[in-house]
Design a protein around this motif. Structure first.
Motif: not given
Length: 505
Positions: A278-302
């Motif tokens: 078990r390795v804690k995600m780096t802040r950079l990896r956490q940010t990448i994950a967050k921004r990818l999800k933000d892309s789905q949450n912000t844009a009405a992607m289809l």
């Protein structure tokens, strides 16, 4: 006369970098544009050339330090290295005889969180290199912080002893907050005795027992891969482990033959737990994950799909590829056809080439095409600017040049920014169908896939045709379904009858 060496422009939204390696030391002669040092950001490596010829007189930012844009890295002088030689002897002389030295007073000093960069307000304490009671010299690395974008190493403000750690590993600290307390004046005297004992203790932490700090990006890569420093051979200065060294070690580990399987026995949960890590995600990896999800949450992607018969493009390419390469010095691939087809379709459906800014829609009267490219370090998207005014040959040359620079890790931040539309070719990896994710603030991305022979009905007869699925992901806030379908149909028509591109139909 002295010339300043300063941090160059790192790219839009990148405000700081870490000094990875100095190729020169004080006293070395340098020529104009000769590489002096290498900086690491969260995405690219930046080499700093000499602004003038002369002698490297002083290094202000040492390896491992975090520097901002236009920060002073060092000085070049024609008079040799007389400047940096003065402070060096003062460190080895008795502190009691140096009335001007601030580290001889034994006063309590705070260790503070350094400037983290514009818009970065907090960081996580990743690693403490010293423990309470350890002594150190001025500018020796005490701990490493992780932000959303880069790792920040915290140097000692003066020689002394670490008396109390206030922010432990894993804790979040605010910009300008206090990390620890130290007592000044003891580190300089204690360092020589400590340096004799250090090799035995520090040998496991660095390759070959060298007392060097590995690149911050390499440390994160080793943590993510579960590798220790003694499993990686460093190729940097003095055996310093760089990010590419970790990639090579990981590749070698994967290709090594597996150990013989143990004798069969009844499995247990404890056995599985022993084989997990078990390795804690780096802040950079956490940010990448967050921004990818933000892309789905912000844009009405289809995503809308279609398929294209590649018969005509393949025939045209086969007929002219040798003549094309002989005349233009570039191979004729499929990407130039797809790029041209997308430019053609974007003119008819400009919404796909636009972006939302607050309550405004910004229409782009140009096309800066992002071409996704896979590299050993991950997926990058170099941008070909004003591709709408380029020929097939110019597009192929630009794609080849950007692709090579991407694989070599030589792309600058500026080359990966400003795109208005993106093409991603998952077909090169064998993908038959996928839904690409938008690259905000862009409103559209085209996914290409594997060309596969399939039976198709052509004029009432079953024919074997080379078919490719196409996927257009779009922001439904700005692009209507009709516009998205129209765009994909125009791309399909242009590829199935390339003559339409010449006729602008």
């Amino acid at each position: 006369m002295s010339t300043e060496i300063r941090v160059p422009t790192l790219g839009e939204s990148v405000t700081e970098a870490t000094v990875a390696t100095w190729f020169k030391k004080p006293g070395d002669s340098v020529a104009v544009d000769e590489m002096l040092c290498e900086l690491e950001t969260d995405k690219v490596t930046v080499e700093v050339p000499a602004p003038a010829a002369g002698v490297l007189a002083d290094i202000v930012a040492n390896e491992g330090e975090t520097v901002g844009v236009d920060a002073l890295l060092g000085m070049i002088s024609e008079s040799g290295n007389a400047g940096p030689e003065e402070p060096a002897p003062r460190k080895t002389e008795a502190p009691a005889e140096e009335p001007e030295a601030t580290d001889a007073g034994g006063e309590t000093m705070p260790v503070m969180v350094p400037t983290l960069g514009e818009s970065v307000s907090e960081a996580t304490v990743a690693t403490w290199f010293k423990k309470e009671g350890d002594s150190f010299e001025a500018d020796e690395m005490l701990c490493e912080l992780e932000t959303d974008k880069v790792s920040v190493e915290v140097p000692a403000p003066a020689a002394g002893t670490l008396t109390k750690i206030l922010a432990k590993e894993g804790e979040t600290v605010e910009a300008g907050g206090q990390l620890a307390e130290m007592t000044s004046g003891k580190g300089g005297a204690a360092k020589p005795a400590k340096s004799e004992e250090a090799p035995a203790a520090s040998a496991p932490a660095s390759s070959g027992g060298k007392d060097v700090e590995d690149a911050p990006s390499a440390k994160k890569a080793m943590a993510e891969a579960g590798l220790s420093a003694d499993q990686v051979t460093g190729t940097g200065k003095d055996g310093r482990i760089m990010k590419d060294d970790v990639a090579k070690a990981l590749s070698a580990t994967k290709s090594a033959p597996s150990a013989p399987a143990a004798a069969p026995r009844a499995p247990s949960p404890a056995d599985d737990a022993a084989r997990e890590e078990r390795v804690k995600m780096t802040r950079l990896r956490q940010t990448i994950a967050k921004r990818l999800k933000d892309s789905q949450n912000t844009a009405a992607m289809l995503t809308t799909y279609n398929e294209v018969d590649m018969t005509e493009v393949m025939a045209l390419r086969k007929q002219y590829k040798d003549e094309f390469e002989k005349k233009h010095g570039a191979r004729l691939g499929f990407m130039s056809f797809f790029t041209k087809a997308c430019v053609h379709a974007l003119k008819e459906v400009p919404d796909v080439n636009a972006e939302i800014d607050g309550t405004d829609v910004v229409y782009k009267n140009y096309v800066h095409m992002g071409i996704a490219a896979g590299t050993p370090q991950g997926l990058v998207v170099p941008v070909i600017r004003d591709v709408d005014s380029m020929s097939f040959a110019e597009i192929e040359k630009a794609i080849a040049e950007k692709g090579k620079r991407a694989r070599d890790g030589k792309l600058s931040m500026a080359e990966m920014q400003g795109g208005t539309f993106t093409i991603s070719n998952g077909g090169v990896y064998g993908s038959l169908m996928s839904s690409p994710i938008l690259n905000p603030p862009q409103s559209g991305i085209l996914g290409m896939h594997k060309i596969q022979d399939r039976p198709m009905v052509v004029n009432g007869e079953i024919k074997i045709r080379p078919m490719m699925y196409l996927a257009l992901s779009y922001d439904h806030r700005i692009v209507d379904g009709k516009g998205a379908v129209t765009f994909l149909v125009r791309v399909k028509e242009a590829l199935e009858d390339p003559r339409r591109l010449l006729m602008d139909l």
